[in-house]
Structure formats: structure tokens, C-alpha cells
Scaffold this motif. Structure first.
Motif, mmCIF file in Angstrom:
data_model
loop_
_atom_site.group_PDB
_atom_site.id
_atom_site.type_symbol
_atom_site.label_atom_id
_atom_site.label_comp_id
_atom_site.label_asym_id
_atom_site.label_seq_id
_atom_site.Cartn_x
_atom_site.Cartn_y
_atom_site.Cartn_z
ATOM 1 N N SER A 60 0.850 -1.186 0.000
ATOM 2 C CA SER A 60 0.000 0.000 0.000
ATOM 3 C C SER A 60 0.890 1.242 0.000
ATOM 4 O O SER A 60 2.059 1.201 0.420
ATOM 5 C CB SER A 60 -0.905 0.015 1.232
ATOM 6 O OG SER A 60 -0.134 0.222 2.403
ATOM 7 N N LYS A 61 0.332 2.326 -0.489
ATOM 8 C CA LYS A 61 1.061 3.593 -0.495
ATOM 9 C C LYS A 61 1.448 3.969 0.935
ATOM 10 O O LYS A 61 2.565 4.423 1.188
ATOM 11 C CB LYS A 61 0.193 4.675 -1.132
ATOM 12 C CG LYS A 61 0.845 6.020 -1.235
ATOM 13 C CD LYS A 61 -0.089 6.998 -1.931
ATOM 14 C CE LYS A 61 0.502 8.374 -2.023
ATOM 15 N NZ LYS A 61 -0.418 9.309 -2.703
ATOM 16 N N GLN A 62 0.539 3.752 1.869
ATOM 17 C CA GLN A 62 0.792 4.090 3.277
ATOM 18 C C GLN A 62 1.983 3.305 3.837
ATOM 19 O O GLN A 62 2.819 3.857 4.547
ATOM 20 C CB GLN A 62 -0.463 3.826 4.115
ATOM 21 C CG GLN A 62 -0.342 4.255 5.551
ATOM 22 C CD GLN A 62 -0.211 5.752 5.713
ATOM 23 O OE1 GLN A 62 -0.648 6.524 4.875
ATOM 24 N NE2 GLN A 62 0.407 6.166 6.790
ATOM 25 N N ALA A 63 2.066 2.016 3.523
ATOM 26 C CA ALA A 63 3.177 1.198 4.015
ATOM 27 C C ALA A 63 4.511 1.704 3.462
ATOM 28 O O ALA A 63 5.511 1.748 4.184
ATOM 29 C CB ALA A 63 2.969 -0.264 3.627
ATOM 30 N N MET A 64 4.511 2.098 2.196
ATOM 31 C CA MET A 64 5.742 2.611 1.591
ATOM 32 C C MET A 64 6.136 3.954 2.200
ATOM 33 O O MET A 64 7.325 4.217 2.425
ATOM 34 C CB MET A 64 5.567 2.736 0.067
ATOM 35 C CG MET A 64 5.416 1.405 -0.649
ATOM 36 S SD MET A 64 6.827 0.292 -0.445
ATOM 37 C CE MET A 64 8.096 1.209 -1.318
ATOM 38 N N ILE A 65 5.152 4.798 2.503
ATOM 39 C CA ILE A 65 5.449 6.092 3.138
ATOM 40 C C ILE A 65 5.978 5.876 4.543
ATOM 41 O O ILE A 65 6.944 6.530 4.958
ATOM 42 C CB ILE A 65 4.199 6.995 3.134
ATOM 43 C CG1 ILE A 65 3.875 7.437 1.713
ATOM 44 C CG2 ILE A 65 4.399 8.209 4.042
ATOM 45 C CD1 ILE A 65 2.557 8.167 1.555
ATOM 46 N N LEU A 66 5.384 4.948 5.289
ATOM 47 C CA LEU A 66 5.876 4.654 6.637
ATOM 48 C C LEU A 66 7.303 4.132 6.606
ATOM 49 O O LEU A 66 8.097 4.389 7.494
ATOM 50 C CB LEU A 66 4.971 3.642 7.335
ATOM 51 C CG LEU A 66 3.652 4.181 7.864
ATOM 52 C CD1 LEU A 66 2.774 3.045 8.368
ATOM 53 C CD2 LEU A 66 3.895 5.196 8.969
ATOM 54 N N GLU A 67 7.618 3.397 5.561
ATOM 55 C CA GLU A 67 8.956 2.805 5.452
ATOM 56 C C GLU A 67 10.012 3.825 5.053
ATOM 57 O O GLU A 67 11.103 3.839 5.597
ATOM 58 C CB GLU A 67 8.940 1.645 4.456
ATOM 59 C CG GLU A 67 10.241 0.903 4.342
ATOM 60 C CD GLU A 67 10.711 0.319 5.664
ATOM 61 O OE1 GLU A 67 11.932 0.357 5.912
ATOM 62 O OE2 GLU A 67 9.895 -0.169 6.454
ATOM 63 N N ALA A 68 9.703 4.677 4.081
ATOM 64 C CA ALA A 68 10.765 5.546 3.540
ATOM 65 C C ALA A 68 10.312 6.976 3.264
ATOM 66 O O ALA A 68 10.970 7.682 2.509
ATOM 67 C CB ALA A 68 11.330 4.920 2.273
#
Length: 113
Positions: free
Chosen positions: A67-75
Motif C-alpha cells: 500500500s502507499k501508506q506502508a511505503m510512506i511509513l517505510e521511507a
């Protein structure tokens, strides 16, 4: 939003055996293996791979299953950009074309599995 992951650029978020299986798999099979990982770990692996030019396609393939949210949380913003590239095939192809000059040699990997 401040990213919470990807602080260590050297440590792979999965075992060497799993990374080796992913590298040997075709991009269509990557989704099967990647979907077995929790989304947070899959996002971390997508960022890890994307940051290495010789694993970039694998990173984009994994990011397309996050998900876009998971990618934002990661990096953070970088994670958002990776997700955007992964979900927009035309943009990914365009970026790849511009990042590799015509007649240029492929990048060399010193990674040993």
C-alpha cells in the motif's frame, strides 16, 4: 509524515535465502513469494532492493504489492515516489530509459548470495 523504517541501508530485512529465491524468481513469481511476507517487511524489502540499481526491478515489483501508506511509513517521500513508479508502468519505463544512457553497460553487482 516521518518515515519509521529503512534507517539501516546495509541490513537486508529478510534472510539471505529468501532474497536469493526472489532474485532467481521471475518478476511474476515475485508476487507469490512477496505476498507471503507481512506488508511492513515487504515494504522494507522493496525499499532495500530499489536503493540498489541491480535490484531496482525487484524493488518496484515488490512495491507494487504494497500500500502507499506502508511505503510512506517505510521511507517517507522516497517510499511514496517508489510506490508511484511501481504502480505506474509508463512512468517506471520512462525513468528506466532516462537512467540508462543508450549503449551504456549494465551496472555490475558485487552482491554474493
Amino acid at each position: 509524515m516521518r518515515p519509521v523504517g529503512s534507517t539501516d541501508l546495509e541490513d537486508c530485512p529478510v534472510s539471505e535465502d529468501l532474497l536469493k529465491r526472489l532474485l532467481e524468481a521471475t518478476l511474476s513469481a515475485v508476487s507469490d513469494v512477496g505476498d507471503q511476507l507481512p506488508e511492513r517487511q515487504r515494504a522494507a524489502l522493496a525499499v532495500y532492493c530499489y536503493r540498489r540499481s541491480h535490484f531496482r526491478k525487484l524493488g518496484l515489483s515488490l512495491a507494487s504489492h504494497c500500500s502507499k501508506q506502508a511505503m510512506i511509513l517505510e521511507a517517507g517521500h522516497a517510499g511514496e515516489m517508489i510506490h508511484m513508479q511501481a504502480t505506474d508502468d509508463k512512468k517506471a519505463l520512462e525513468i528506466e530509459r532516462h537512467s540508462t544512457p543508450k549503449g551504456a553497460k549494465a551496472p555490475v553487482s558485487l552482491y554474493v548470495v
